[in-house]
Every structure is written in C-alpha cells, then in structure tokens.
Design an enzyme around this catalytic site. Sequence first.
Site, PDB file in Angstrom:
ATOM      1  N   ASP A   1      -9.521   2.833  10.428  1.00  0.00           N
ATOM      2  CA  ASP A   1      -8.617   1.788   9.963  1.00  0.00           C
ATOM      3  C   ASP A   1      -9.309   0.446  10.134  1.00  0.00           C
ATOM      4  O   ASP A   1      -9.755   0.098  11.235  1.00  0.00           O
ATOM      5  CB  ASP A   1      -7.314   1.810  10.772  1.00  0.00           C
ATOM      6  CG  ASP A   1      -6.364   0.704  10.334  1.00  0.00           C
ATOM      7  OD1 ASP A   1      -6.103   0.595   9.125  1.00  0.00           O
ATOM      8  OD2 ASP A   1      -5.900  -0.057  11.206  1.00  0.00           O
TER       9      ASP A   1
ATOM     10  N   GLU B   1      -9.880   3.454   3.820  1.00  0.00           N
ATOM     11  CA  GLU B   1      -9.036   2.968   2.727  1.00  0.00           C
ATOM     12  C   GLU B   1      -9.898   2.200   1.740  1.00  0.00           C
ATOM     13  O   GLU B   1     -10.838   1.503   2.128  1.00  0.00           O
ATOM     14  CB  GLU B   1      -7.944   2.045   3.282  1.00  0.00           C
ATOM     15  CG  GLU B   1      -6.891   2.761   4.096  1.00  0.00           C
ATOM     16  CD  GLU B   1      -5.884   1.803   4.729  1.00  0.00           C
ATOM     17  OE1 GLU B   1      -4.700   1.895   4.373  1.00  0.00           O
ATOM     18  OE2 GLU B   1      -6.293   0.988   5.562  1.00  0.00           O
TER      19      GLU B   1
ATOM     20  N   CYS C   1       4.698   6.905  10.501  1.00  0.00           N
ATOM     21  CA  CYS C   1       4.579   7.466  11.858  1.00  0.00           C
ATOM     22  C   CYS C   1       3.632   8.660  11.798  1.00  0.00           C
ATOM     23  O   CYS C   1       3.841   9.591  11.010  1.00  0.00           O
ATOM     24  CB  CYS C   1       5.949   7.906  12.381  1.00  0.00           C
ATOM     25  SG  CYS C   1       5.856   8.771  13.969  1.00  0.00           S
TER      26      CYS C   1
ATOM     27  N   CYS D   1       5.920  12.030  13.098  1.00  0.00           N
ATOM     28  CA  CYS D   1       7.009  12.641  12.317  1.00  0.00           C
ATOM     29  C   CYS D   1       6.936  12.328  10.822  1.00  0.00           C
ATOM     30  O   CYS D   1       7.629  12.962  10.021  1.00  0.00           O
ATOM     31  CB  CYS D   1       8.363  12.217  12.874  1.00  0.00           C
ATOM     32  SG  CYS D   1       8.760  10.462  12.564  1.00  0.00           S
TER      33      CYS D   1
ATOM     34  N   CYS E   1       8.419   4.382  16.982  1.00  0.00           N
ATOM     35  CA  CYS E   1       9.218   5.181  16.050  1.00  0.00           C
ATOM     36  C   CYS E   1      10.440   5.758  16.768  1.00  0.00           C
ATOM     37  O   CYS E   1      10.425   5.960  17.995  1.00  0.00           O
ATOM     38  CB  CYS E   1       8.361   6.309  15.464  1.00  0.00           C
ATOM     39  SG  CYS E   1       9.224   7.318  14.246  1.00  0.00           S
TER      40      CYS E   1
ATOM     41  N   CYS F   1      11.350   8.655  16.721  1.00  0.00           N
ATOM     42  CA  CYS F   1      11.037   9.992  17.247  1.00  0.00           C
ATOM     43  C   CYS F   1      10.468   9.926  18.665  1.00  0.00           C
ATOM     44  O   CYS F   1      10.240  10.955  19.302  1.00  0.00           O
ATOM     45  CB  CYS F   1      10.073  10.730  16.326  1.00  0.00           C
ATOM     46  SG  CYS F   1       8.377  10.090  16.379  1.00  0.00           S
TER      47      CYS F   1
ATOM     48  N   ASP G   1      -3.135   0.029  15.027  1.00  0.00           N
ATOM     49  CA  ASP G   1      -4.339   0.428  14.300  1.00  0.00           C
ATOM     50  C   ASP G   1      -4.698   1.890  14.544  1.00  0.00           C
ATOM     51  O   ASP G   1      -5.186   2.582  13.642  1.00  0.00           O
ATOM     52  CB  ASP G   1      -5.513  -0.474  14.686  1.00  0.00           C
ATOM     53  CG  ASP G   1      -5.293  -1.923  14.259  1.00  0.00           C
ATOM     54  OD1 ASP G   1      -4.586  -2.135  13.256  1.00  0.00           O
ATOM     55  OD2 ASP G   1      -5.829  -2.831  14.921  1.00  0.00           O
TER      56      ASP G   1
END
Length: 370
Positions: free
Chosen positions: A188, A272, A325, A328, A343, A345, A352
């Site tokens: 990332d 990316e 996330c 999940c 999150c 969850c 990052d």
Amino acid sequence: MAKRNKAYTFRLYPTEKQALLIRKTFGCVRFVYNKMLAERKEMYALLKEDKDALKKVKLPTPAKYKKEYEWLKEVDSLALANAQLNLDKAYKAFFKGKAKFPKFKSKRHKQSYTTNVVNGNIQLLGGHIKLPKLKRVKIRQHREIPSEHKIKSCTISMTSSGKYYISILTEYEKEIKNKEIQNVVGLDFAMDGLFVDSEGKKANYPKFYRQMLDRLAKEQRKLSRKKKGSSNWNKQRIRVANIHEKVANQRKNFLHHQSKELAANFDAVVIEDLDMKGMSQALKFGRSVADNGWGMFTSFLQYKLNEQGKQLIKIDKWFPSTKTCSQCGSIQEMALSARTYQCTCGLTLDRDYNSALNIKKEGIRLLTTA
C-alpha cells in the site's frame, strides 16, 4: 531463447579536450534535431492539404546539413543519425496519440547523445572505454558486464553539475521460465514512508529531499544574490546542482535496495495502479509524492521481477482497499486523517496495513481468475 536488453551506467572522467568534444556533440545533436523539426513543420504547413504529395516528400537527413555546416563533421556521425531516429520516434508517438507534438530542444534539455557499435568502434579496455571520435576515455567501472552481454549502443550524458556518465546498452539471450507463484505480498502506497506491506513491514523512506531543504534554501539564496552568468554565479549554481544530484542518488539507491529485497523474497508483488501526478495535484501533496519516487520504485520492481520470471500485479486504482475490512469484507468511509481502521466485527488495525492486506487479497483473486 529470447533476446533481452540491459543497461549499465558508469561515471566517465574525460580529459578537457574530450569534455569539449562531448559538449560540442551535445550542441550539434541539438542543432540537427531542431533543424530537421523546423523543416518538417514547414513542409507540413505547405502540403497539409495534399496528403499524396506529403507522403512523397524526402525528409531531411543529417548528411544534408554537413555540406552547409562543415563543423558538423567534427563530431560523431552516429550521434547525429540517432537525433534523426529520435525525431522519427517522437513523430510516430504523436500520430499514435501516445505523446504531444515534438518540441524544439533547448540548452536546458538533458545534455546527452547516443552512439552505436559499428565494427568494434566501442570497446571496454580495463579502466577505459573506446568511443567514436573520443578514443580512450577513463571510466569508473564499478561492476562487471557479463561476457555473454553484447554492447549495442552507448549514451553519454552530462549532469547539471558538470559530471559525465555513460549508459551502456547490452543485448543478451536468456530463457526466463515463469516461476510458480507461492509467496505473494501486497504493497500500500504510503505518502510519508513509500509503502506498508501485507507482512506489516514499513519501508520507512528517509525523506532525503526534506532533509536537505534547509541547506538547499541557504545555497539558493546565495545563488540569487550573485550576478547571473558570472564566475561566482556558476560556482554557486554547481553547489546547488550537487545537492539536487545527491538527493536523487540517495533516493535511487534506497529504491534499488527496497525493490531488490522484494524481488528476492516474493514470487508476486501486488500494487495499486495509481495516478501519482493526479494525486499530487488533487491532494496538494506534490512535494511528498515527488520525494519518495513511487513511479521509479515500481519500474525498478517491474524489471527485477521480470528477470526472475516473477510478476508485478497492478489492481484497479478505484479498488476500495482503504475502506474495506480485511477480516469481514465490509466497507466503510475513511477520513484521510484517520490512521487506524476500526470495524464493527472487532478488527482494529493500522490503516495502511489493513489496506495492504486487501491489496494482497485482490491480487491473489486476479491471479486465480487469470
């Protein structure tokens, strides 16, 4: 066996006479390029309505100018021929929509010229390199070029501070087998530290440019107080150029080490497909984006992985790696200032690191569906 190319860059130490001829060649190459471009633009303006006549027009060549400008004979003729090839490439790229219309070269352009190997005119001779017109030039060859690599061409360049370098392009044959992908890592992009990977490791880029800002500002103030073109102004200009070159060399060295380590330890690296120019303008992070050299890093990574039959996988820039996330799969909005991903969850992770895990998962999904 496929033919491949690899370039090796070394520092040159020409004598004063050789350095003068190198600089003359830079000027002659620029002159010929601009002359040919001017004539082509003139022809196009006259015949743009008559496409058949335009196709039949004989384009100018460097040989044509040698009759009128005798001093062009002093320099390497192959360097002038390459100026013509470069202009041809620029035109083809323009008509294919890959580049803007060719521009005239100024003295502020990168000072360089390229020459080709013909009948043994370029040879490495232990601490020296034989070059057309220059004869034997002292070279600092800090690494050996493998014997199976055949020299194809050389590009001689000069930096703003007056240092000379040579890039030797070689050709070799090698069969590279695609490696079975077992170890995958996601990266990332991190504005302040280059990247965070899916193993939790940070690149911790040292921000070389920012470290030099105070010193650079001081030297630039001194430069602004001197009379432009004077001897003292030129000495100060070289001091400023040396700082910029030091930063560029530090950055390049760091990026080489990081990309080499990743290429050695993983079979596939997932990143990316970012628009760095757009990001720097939209987020007003131009200095930070330019400092860490993400574009240079990814190009280093690409060729190092390719040489080993490994892969660099680019995922869509719109993939919501930051908002998702990694545990999940739920998606939530994330403010740019928020550095921790939380999150419902129960997952709490560095922003990052969470993003890098999502990038890795998406890369594996692309690999399995390919």
